[in-house]
Write an enzyme that holds these catalytic residues in place. Sequence first.
Site: not given
Length: 382
Positions: A33, A172
């Site tokens: 992340e 993404d």
Amino acid sequence: MSFDMLKDRFEELYQQPANAISIAPGRVNLIGEFTDYNDGFVLPCALEYATRVLYRQREDDKIVVHSMSYPGEKDEFSASEEITKGDSQWGNYIRAMAFVFKRAGFALKGVDLLIESDVPQGSGLSSSAALEVSIGGVFNAIGGFGLSEQRIAVLGQEAENDFMDCQCGIMDQLISAEGEKSHALLIDCENLETEAISIPEDLSIVIVNSNYPRKLVDSEYNQRRIDCEQAASKMGVKTLRGADLDKLAQAKSDMTENEYKRAHHVITENSRVIAATVALKNNDMDALRSLMTGSHVSLRDDFEVTVPATDGLVTICQEALGDRGAVRMTGGGFGGAIVCLCRAEDVDSIKAAVTEKYHAQFDLHADIYVCKAGNGLAVTSF
Ligand code: ADP
Ligand code: MG
């Protein structure tokens, strides 16, 4: 909604049948992340939740779009004129894709579009990337540009960065474009190379959205990016990808406390991603648990992007699963979702624990999605 109903709806709206469909999925990040924009590693998988765009090329240069999620609202603009923002909030994502295609020198053609999606919006599953990539698939197909999935993903990221003013990394869009059924994808964000990592058959992916109202997300997000860039420059490396814990220790005295902590997260997170690919290949739940727990703690204490509601959800799910699962926050933080990896027989205990405890502790209702890893972008004519 069934495919036939969707086709009927298209014909009602445009008086002509659709003759092709572009499908791109939402995603969940298993680990890695805030590493993508630091040229690091991420390990997301595409989901079976996806955005479908029915379409038909037009004779003129108009791009016309409807979405089943926003009935009664349409957006329309000319492919040959300069692309600017319009009144439709969601229509701007289609304009954003048109803008970046044109900027890259691709001559767009007119097209009728109908969007339908089961990717929940604003729940951390990246419905915006699914929309960008599916629209990119349409423009590429009708223009005959022959773009790779990777190129479509990069255009999607540019659309979000340069037209929608959201400074996201590449993860993404890339996983939405290149995802593989039953696999996670190890992405090296420095060169966009990928390796498909098989997800063990008996592993369930459970996503729990906190529904915590996200506030100040953009300013905090941008500040984290600046801290990471500053930390890299103080270590004399181009991005944090080139850093390690030794360099960090040497440069510590030149850094603000936040620069040090942000860099510490990114450096250790990159190592956890690589270790997690091995753990996933070996179906090693103990290793996955320790890596995902480590990731969450680092996001909480070093990168400081969790909130009590997501920390609480992680604790609730960890307690429910004990040594039978691995849990951490996932996505952009400041609220959003958590992800659990567990065996199918333990999914119910997550649901029960969240139902029993989350609302009582945080006065919020969580949404639970039990997911499978699905395919990336697919464009089909019929
Ligand atoms: P997420 O975390 O889901 O990506 P974002 O705020 O980045 O949340 O993107 C959500 C936005 O994407 C919506 O507000 C809407 O503008 C657009 N969007 C997503 N799915 C659809 C859809 N099916 N139809 C129209 N617009 C959509
Ligand atoms: Mg988004």
